[in-house]
Structures are given as structure tokens and as C-alpha cells.
Design a protein around this motif. Structure first.
Motif, PDB file in Angstrom:
ATOM      1  N   GLU A  60      75.253  67.759  14.895  1.00  0.00           N
ATOM      2  CA  GLU A  60      74.819  68.806  15.323  1.00  0.00           C
ATOM      3  C   GLU A  60      75.629  69.900  15.119  1.00  0.00           C
ATOM      4  OE1 GLU A  60      73.495  69.317  19.593  1.00  0.00           O
ATOM      5  OE2 GLU A  60      75.265  68.331  19.864  1.00  0.00           O
ATOM      6  N   ARG A  61      75.070  70.947  14.555  1.00  0.00           N
ATOM      7  CA  ARG A  61      75.143  72.331  14.228  1.00  0.00           C
ATOM      8  C   ARG A  61      75.945  72.581  12.088  1.00  0.00           C
ATOM      9  NH1 ARG A  61      77.372  71.858  19.251  1.00  0.00           N
ATOM     10  NH2 ARG A  61      79.723  71.498  18.953  1.00  0.00           N
ATOM     11  N   PHE A  62      75.393  71.690  11.988  1.00  0.00           N
ATOM     12  CA  PHE A  62      75.542  71.013  10.882  1.00  0.00           C
ATOM     13  C   PHE A  62      74.306  70.756  10.064  1.00  0.00           C
ATOM     14  CE2 PHE A  62      79.703  70.265  12.438  1.00  0.00           C
ATOM     15  CZ  PHE A  62      80.826  70.411  11.366  1.00  0.00           C
ATOM     16  N   ALA A  63      74.022  71.604   8.264  1.00  0.00           N
ATOM     17  CA  ALA A  63      72.816  71.156   7.686  1.00  0.00           C
ATOM     18  C   ALA A  63      73.069  70.990   6.930  1.00  0.00           C
ATOM     19  CB  ALA A  63      72.069  72.451   7.993  1.00  0.00           C
ATOM     20  N   CYS A  99      78.288  74.306   8.070  1.00  0.00           N
ATOM     21  CA  CYS A  99      78.617  74.284   8.733  1.00  0.00           C
ATOM     22  C   CYS A  99      77.478  75.780   9.406  1.00  0.00           C
ATOM     23  CB  CYS A  99      80.280  75.236   9.199  1.00  0.00           C
ATOM     24  SG  CYS A  99      80.121  74.642  11.570  1.00  0.00           S
ATOM     25  N   GLU A 100      76.855  75.575  10.577  1.00  0.00           N
ATOM     26  CA  GLU A 100      75.662  76.635  10.896  1.00  0.00           C
ATOM     27  C   GLU A 100      76.004  77.756  11.934  1.00  0.00           C
ATOM     28  OE1 GLU A 100      72.336  74.745  12.440  1.00  0.00           O
ATOM     29  OE2 GLU A 100      71.657  74.528  11.018  1.00  0.00           O
ATOM     30  N   ARG A 101      77.050  77.489  12.569  1.00  0.00           N
ATOM     31  CA  ARG A 101      78.402  78.188  13.932  1.00  0.00           C
ATOM     32  C   ARG A 101      78.733  79.218  12.409  1.00  0.00           C
ATOM     33  NH1 ARG A 101      82.215  76.398  17.049  1.00  0.00           N
ATOM     34  NH2 ARG A 101      84.001  77.529  15.738  1.00  0.00           N
ATOM     35  N   ASP A 102      79.183  78.842  11.555  1.00  0.00           N
ATOM     36  CA  ASP A 102      80.286  79.839  10.960  1.00  0.00           C
ATOM     37  C   ASP A 102      80.357  79.830   9.898  1.00  0.00           C
ATOM     38  OD1 ASP A 102      82.693  79.687  12.878  1.00  0.00           O
ATOM     39  OD2 ASP A 102      82.929  77.475  11.887  1.00  0.00           O
ATOM     40  N   GLU A 103      78.765  79.507   8.921  1.00  0.00           N
ATOM     41  CA  GLU A 103      78.093  79.520   7.246  1.00  0.00           C
ATOM     42  C   GLU A 103      79.267  79.311   6.546  1.00  0.00           C
ATOM     43  OE1 GLU A 103      76.342  83.495   6.935  1.00  0.00           O
ATOM     44  OE2 GLU A 103      75.167  82.804   9.137  1.00  0.00           O
TER      45      GLU A 103
END
Length: 174
Positions: A60-63, A99-103
Motif C-alpha cells: 500500500e501507498r506505493f505504485a 512512494c505516493e506519500r513522499d513522491e
């Protein structure tokens, strides 16, 4: 007299044998020299696959970052200080993620196979790498093709053939 843990030292089971050598705790008598140890030959290949096949393995939170390109790397290492000059081989399978949170973009290391217990134990227990055991023979050069493989109890599950080569570079690392 019972043994006691020394503060600041890394212990692994069985702890009563004392502090354990490893890449993060090199014995003083090893005369570590990061400019010379380890020596490494790296064979790798990348391929394009379906994004959905990779996405189900990403936390989760990764793409997935960019195209769904998987890279398989064979790292043949020798002259490792913390292994008294011996070596081992590891295989990395990774693809690019964000990492979507930290880009932040980086590599998602899906799995590593190694052919020696010591680095498996230290990498899993100390830094949480996804390491498994495999039988990994030395690479072979056959008619201009580098042949790399991995098996488990004689069942070959990975075969890599590399014919397009980049210029060799000097590389140090764990």
C-alpha cells in the motif's frame, strides 16, 4: 560465569557464541578495505511485462513508476572481508515504484535469492531484506553468451542468458 551481552554489538542465535560477524559488524582482524572488497561481476536483464502482474505485489501507498519493467540481476561476489575472503552469489528481482506519500521513486526489491546462509541471516534479521536460499552455480560463458541459473533442491527455476554487454565497471558493496 554466565555470558553477558556487550553493549552496541549485534548478536544472532545462538547468542551464547558471542557477537556475530557480518557486513555491519566486520571483525577487526578482517582488515576491511572497501576499495577492494567485495569484487563483483554483475549480469542483468530487463523485460517489459503487464503492470497488473506487478501491482499485486506492491505494498500500500506505493505504485508502479513508469513502464512495468522487471530487472533480474545476478551478483557474483568474491573476496568479501566479513566472510574471511570467501564469496557468495545473490539474485535481485526488482521494478520501479513510487512512494505516493513522499513522491519518492525507487526500486521495489521483490525478492533476493542467495546461495549462502550467512548473508541471508544477516540481511533478513538486521535490515529486513526479502531473502531466500537458492543453489546458484558460477556463471558460464558459452559461445559469447553469459549463462546464469538458480535452482532449489535440483529444480531449476531461473535461467538468464545475457549476450548484449555493457563496458565493465568497478563496483563495491554488500
Amino acid at each position: 560465569m554466565p555470558y553477558r551481552f556487550e553493549p552496541g554489538r549485534i548478536y544472532r542465535m545462538p547468542t551464547h557464541f558471542g557477537a556475530a560477524p557480518g557486513p555491519r559488524q566486520i571483525p577487526a582482524e578482517a582488515n576491511a578495505d572497501p576499495a577492494r572488497s567485495p569484487r563483483k561481476i554483475l549480469e542483468s536483464a530487463s523485460f517489459l511485462t503487464e503492470g497488473q502482474a506487478l501491482e499485486r505485489h506492491i505494498p500500500e501507498r506505493f505504485a508502479l513508476a513508469g513502464e512495468p519493467v522487471v530487472t533480474v540481476e545476478f551478483h557474483y561476489m568474491t573476496d568479501i572481508d566479513w566472510l574471511a575472503g570467501r564469496g557468495y552469489t545473490m539474485i535481485h528481482v526488482w521494478w520501479p515504484v513510487i512512494c505516493e506519500r513522499d513522491e519518492v521513486t525507487g526500486r521495489f526489491l521483490a525478492v533476493m535469492w542467495e546461495n549462502l546462509a550467512d548473508p541471508i541471516i544477516t540481511g533478513r534479521g538486521e535490515i529486513g531484506q526479502p531473502k531466500l536460499f537458492a543453489e546458484i552455480p558460477d556463471w558460464r560463458l558459452v559461445d559469447g553468451t553469459y549463462c546464469c541459473e538458480a535452482s532449489w533442491l535440483g529444480l531449476r527455476f531461473l535461467d538468464l542468458r545475457v549476450t548484449e554487454l555493457d563496458e565493465p565497471t568497478s563496483e563495491s558493496g554488500e
